[in-house]
Design a protein around this motif. Structure first.
Motif, PDB file in Angstrom:
ATOM      1  N   ARG A   4       0.849  -1.193   0.000  1.00 36.87           N
ATOM      2  CA  ARG A   4       0.000   0.000   0.000  1.00 36.87           C
ATOM      3  C   ARG A   4       0.887   1.247   0.000  1.00 36.87           C
ATOM      4  NH1 ARG A   4      -3.769  -0.332   4.959  1.00 36.87           N
ATOM      5  NH2 ARG A   4      -1.859  -1.097   5.897  1.00 36.87           N
ATOM      6  N   PRO A  69      -6.847   3.287   2.105  1.00 38.85           N
ATOM      7  CA  PRO A  69      -5.948   2.229   1.612  1.00 38.85           C
ATOM      8  C   PRO A  69      -4.473   2.642   1.630  1.00 38.85           C
ATOM      9  CG  PRO A  69      -7.001   3.317  -0.239  1.00 38.85           C
ATOM     10  CD  PRO A  69      -7.579   3.935   1.008  1.00 38.85           C
ATOM     11  N   ARG A 171      -8.481   9.038  -0.813  1.00 46.26           N
ATOM     12  CA  ARG A 171      -9.030   7.755  -1.278  1.00 46.26           C
ATOM     13  C   ARG A 171      -8.991   7.683  -2.797  1.00 46.26           C
ATOM     14  NH1 ARG A 171     -11.369   3.947   1.160  1.00 46.26           N
ATOM     15  NH2 ARG A 171     -11.930   5.103   3.025  1.00 46.26           N
ATOM     16  N   SER A 172      -9.375   8.755  -3.451  1.00 45.28           N
ATOM     17  CA  SER A 172      -9.392   8.779  -4.917  1.00 45.28           C
ATOM     18  C   SER A 172      -7.986   8.611  -5.484  1.00 45.28           C
ATOM     19  CB  SER A 172     -10.004  10.093  -5.395  1.00 45.28           C
ATOM     20  OG  SER A 172      -9.920  10.204  -6.789  1.00 45.28           O
ATOM     21  N   TRP A 173      -7.023   9.333  -4.927  1.00 45.65           N
ATOM     22  CA  TRP A 173      -5.646   9.244  -5.405  1.00 45.65           C
ATOM     23  C   TRP A 173      -5.107   7.818  -5.235  1.00 45.65           C
ATOM     24  CZ3 TRP A 173      -0.875   8.243  -3.065  1.00 45.65           C
ATOM     25  CH2 TRP A 173       0.241   8.495  -3.861  1.00 45.65           C
ATOM     26  N   ALA A 174      -5.322   7.239  -4.073  1.00 46.94           N
ATOM     27  CA  ALA A 174      -4.849   5.866  -3.841  1.00 46.94           C
ATOM     28  C   ALA A 174      -5.486   4.896  -4.837  1.00 46.94           C
ATOM     29  CB  ALA A 174      -5.141   5.433  -2.407  1.00 46.94           C
ATOM     30  N   GLY A 175      -6.723   5.161  -5.223  1.00 45.62           N
ATOM     31  CA  GLY A 175      -7.415   4.303  -6.180  1.00 45.62           C
ATOM     32  C   GLY A 175      -6.830   4.360  -7.573  1.00 45.62           C
ATOM     33  N   THR A 176      -6.059   5.397  -7.864  1.00 48.21           N
ATOM     34  CA  THR A 176      -5.442   5.511  -9.195  1.00 48.21           C
ATOM     35  C   THR A 176      -4.151   4.721  -9.315  1.00 48.21           C
ATOM     36  OG1 THR A 176      -4.131   7.497  -8.688  1.00 48.21           O
ATOM     37  CG2 THR A 176      -6.413   7.832  -9.482  1.00 48.21           C
TER      38      THR A 176
END
Length: 177
Positions: A4, A69, A171-176
């Motif tokens: 992660r 995450p 959250r959005s950045w980690a999802g990328t």
């Protein structure tokens, strides 16, 4: 070691909105804490030294941060006091990794935050997000030039601390990735 990305957390500003104008921020509780870094700047025996530092913390932040995450780590001048004094008050584990700073906080001659270079070394090429109230465009440019992995630098206002939109952006950045 986890795959992660790292979330490098500062305390004063993101978690403790010390510059808030409202004495009672919604969801925050006020504590009197005595971190070593703060005590070292106060005259021993002074009223401020005895009373401790006023710190506002939101108890919901721990659950919200652990729900992201990321692998959490302290990137604060509070160093190990973060685990002892802040973690239990917001519901974070008391054994989070701590960035060890090579020198006392100060001003870098090129305008970088004093944390920037040590954080890059500590991250050791891993993707990371860094939340701090001292980040500038110079820090972002330095990270972009000297860190090959993805990095998100979020300057958090010390008037507001971490807000809903900041958690959403993390959250959005980690999802990328």
């Amino acid at each position: 070691m986890t795959d992660r990305p790292l979330l490098l957390l500062d305390i004063d500003g993101p978690l403790n909105p010390f510059a808030a104008r409202c004495p009672r921020l919604r969801g925050y509780t006020t504590h009197r804490l005595r971190p070593e870094v703060w005590l070292s700047r106060q005259a021993p025996g002074s009223r401020r030294h005895r009373r401790g530092l006023r710190v506002r913390l939101n108890p919901s932040h721990g659950e919200r941060l652990t729900g992201l995450p990321f692998a959490l780590a302290w990137a604060s001048a509070w160093t190990h006091d973060a685990n002892a004094l802040v973690s239990p008050r917001i519901g974070l584990p008391d054994d989070l990794p701590v960035v060890e700073w090579p020198a006392a906080p100060g001003t870098e001659p090129d305008g970088l935050c004093w944390k920037t270079r040590p954080l890059l070394s500590w991250a050791a090429g891993r993707p990371f997000a860094w939340v701090d109230d001292m980040i500038t465009s110079r820090d972002a440019a330095h990270v972009a030039e000297h860190h090959d992995a993805p990095a998100l630098l979020m300057r958090i206002s010390p008037r507001w601390g971490l807000r809903d939109e900041d958690f959403a952006e993390l959250r959005s950045w980690a999802g990328t990735l």
